[in-house]
Design a protein around this motif. Structure first.
Motif, PDB file in Angstrom:
ATOM      1  N   GLY A  72       6.613 -13.661  31.144  1.00 49.99           N
ATOM      2  CA  GLY A  72       7.888 -13.764  31.066  1.00 49.99           C
ATOM      3  C   GLY A  72       8.635 -14.321  32.430  1.00 49.99           C
ATOM      4  O   GLY A  72       9.706 -15.096  31.968  1.00 49.99           O
ATOM      5  N   GLN A  73       8.292 -13.890  33.566  1.00 50.04           N
ATOM      6  CA  GLN A  73       8.721 -14.778  34.984  1.00 50.04           C
ATOM      7  C   GLN A  73       8.261 -16.028  34.813  1.00 50.04           C
ATOM      8  O   GLN A  73       9.261 -16.912  35.139  1.00 50.04           O
ATOM      9  N   ALA A  76      10.750 -18.079  32.305  1.00 48.03           N
ATOM     10  CA  ALA A  76      11.917 -18.122  32.947  1.00 48.03           C
ATOM     11  C   ALA A  76      12.187 -19.331  33.849  1.00 48.03           C
ATOM     12  O   ALA A  76      13.051 -20.009  33.956  1.00 48.03           O
ATOM     13  N   THR A 145      20.381 -18.979  33.938  1.00 43.96           N
ATOM     14  CA  THR A 145      20.701 -18.465  32.963  1.00 43.96           C
ATOM     15  C   THR A 145      19.894 -18.756  31.606  1.00 43.96           C
ATOM     16  O   THR A 145      19.290 -17.917  30.682  1.00 43.96           O
ATOM     17  N   ALA A 148      16.470 -17.292  31.923  1.00 39.86           N
ATOM     18  CA  ALA A 148      16.642 -15.892  31.600  1.00 39.86           C
ATOM     19  C   ALA A 148      16.715 -15.628  29.886  1.00 39.86           C
ATOM     20  O   ALA A 148      16.128 -14.748  29.393  1.00 39.86           O
ATOM     21  N   THR A 149      17.572 -16.614  29.317  1.00 41.51           N
ATOM     22  CA  THR A 149      17.677 -16.464  27.862  1.00 41.51           C
ATOM     23  C   THR A 149      16.289 -16.856  27.281  1.00 41.51           C
ATOM     24  O   THR A 149      15.899 -16.128  26.179  1.00 41.51           O
ATOM     25  N   ALA A 151      13.120 -16.273  28.418  1.00 42.62           N
ATOM     26  CA  ALA A 151      12.253 -15.169  28.726  1.00 42.62           C
ATOM     27  C   ALA A 151      12.759 -14.096  27.810  1.00 42.62           C
ATOM     28  O   ALA A 151      11.673 -13.508  27.531  1.00 42.62           O
ATOM     29  N   GLU A 152      14.048 -14.079  27.480  1.00 40.10           N
ATOM     30  CA  GLU A 152      14.423 -12.829  26.799  1.00 40.10           C
ATOM     31  C   GLU A 152      13.796 -12.977  25.387  1.00 40.10           C
ATOM     32  O   GLU A 152      13.757 -12.074  24.464  1.00 40.10           O
ATOM     33  N   GLN A 153      13.521 -14.315  24.695  1.00 43.30           N
ATOM     34  CA  GLN A 153      13.061 -14.233  23.460  1.00 43.30           C
ATOM     35  C   GLN A 153      11.727 -13.705  23.344  1.00 43.30           C
ATOM     36  O   GLN A 153      11.133 -13.472  22.233  1.00 43.30           O
ATOM     37  N   THR A 155      10.583 -11.152  25.894  1.00 46.36           N
ATOM     38  CA  THR A 155      10.603  -9.685  26.244  1.00 46.36           C
ATOM     39  C   THR A 155      11.539  -8.667  25.445  1.00 46.36           C
ATOM     40  O   THR A 155      10.904  -7.682  25.193  1.00 46.36           O
ATOM     41  N   LYS A 156      12.327  -9.375  24.571  1.00 38.71           N
ATOM     42  CA  LYS A 156      13.245  -8.541  23.610  1.00 38.71           C
ATOM     43  C   LYS A 156      12.223  -7.979  22.444  1.00 38.71           C
ATOM     44  O   LYS A 156      12.424  -7.089  21.906  1.00 38.71           O
ATOM     45  N   GLN A 159      10.001  -5.112  25.331  1.00 39.83           N
ATOM     46  CA  GLN A 159      10.753  -4.336  26.508  1.00 39.83           C
ATOM     47  C   GLN A 159      11.310  -3.037  25.870  1.00 39.83           C
ATOM     48  O   GLN A 159      11.248  -1.781  26.651  1.00 39.83           O
TER      49      GLN A 159
END
Length: 287
Positions: A72-73, A76, A145, A148-149, A151-153, A155-156, A159
């Protein structure tokens, strides 16, 4: 991140979680200490069930969780770098990523072999050269940003359920009287090895000092001895904890059946999509 820094980071993380303890060198027991090991290797093999990667119940399963966290990192960072390139500037270099073990789910086989600072190196992704121009504050914020967006695809997908699982683990640990009884024997184990520390915090403070002050020529040996002692003293504790965690996870999966079905269906495809899109390898540390 240097091995010395990584080793101290891992020891500090374990201390912060008040997990366990152990120590180093040939002590009062006269036990033969291990020869320093080479760093861990990498594997790209996924678990047979993604639940084991997102909701670990054993130290060995956290190798997948470490890889998941690093992935994930990396996504990002790759997405942010892509945004910056397209905008004609480069981002400042960041601290290299590292696989950080979980203090409250100790991987004793790995630590016993490699100590606190010999994990596998995080593989680099594919990246194009960055422009020489430095970005302005607003430009950098916009691209961070965007990272981060992206990575959120990934991690969501896991997580929220993972956070609930870790909360359940922490709550159960506070009520685990059987493990608490075995933990009381750990200072005695350390004493037998020649290290009279009063408790877990004292051991990790000792470990931090030794890793910080060891001469470069001795660092591998000191690190290896720390990991070996840690694993030796903690095996009786984990022999009690691991079956309890597995049983707890069965109940957790039953209580969150719908979310678990979604995770099993979505996680691996999401990882493959992000890896292909951003040129990021999915890899895990291995002994």
């Amino acid at each position: 991140m240097t091995r010395r820094t990584l080793a101290r980071t891992v020891a500090a993380a374990a201390a912060a979680l008040i997990t366990t303890s152990c120590s180093t060198a040939v002590g009062a027991s006269g036990e033969q200490q291990p020869a320093p090991e080479a760093p861990g290797r990498l594997t790209r093999t996924l678990p047979d069930d993604p639940v084991r990667m997102a909701l670990p119940a054993t130290g060995a399963e956290t190798r997948w969780t470490q890889g998941l966290n690093v992935f994930g990192q990396q996504v990002a960072r790759a997405a942010a770098a892509e945004c910056a390139r397209e905008s004609g500037f480069g981002l400042t270099e960041e601290i290299p990523l590292a696989f950080i073990p979980f203090g409250d789910l100790p991987d004793l086989d790995f630590l016993g072999r490699h100590g606190f600072g010999h994990s596998a190196e995080v593989p680099a992704g594919t990246a194009e050269p960055a422009p020489a121009r430095s970005g302005g504050t607003a430009e950098i914020r916009r691209c961070r940003t965007a990272g981060a967006t992206a990575a959120e695809q990934v991690t969501k997908v896991y997580q929220p359920l993972q956070m609930a699982w870790f909360g359940a683990l922490a709550s159960a640990a506070k009520r685990d009287s059987a493990a608490a009884r075995v933990l009381r024997d750990v200072p005695g184990c350390l004493s037998e090895q020649g290290y009279a520390v009063a408790d877990q915090k004292a051991f990790f403070a000792l470990a931090d000092r030794r890793l910080m002050n060891a001469p470069a020529a001795d660092l591998d040996r000191v690190n290896s001895e720390l990991g070996h002692a840690y694993a030796t003293c903690m095996r009786p504790v984990e022999a009690v904890r691991e079956p309890a965690r597995r049983h707890l996870r069965k109940r957790f999966l039953a209580d969150h059946a719908e979310e678990v079905r979604d995770l099993r269906a979505a996680l691996v495809p999401a990882l493959h999509r992000a890896g292909k899109r951003y040129g990021v390898p999915l890899a895990f540390p291995a002994p």
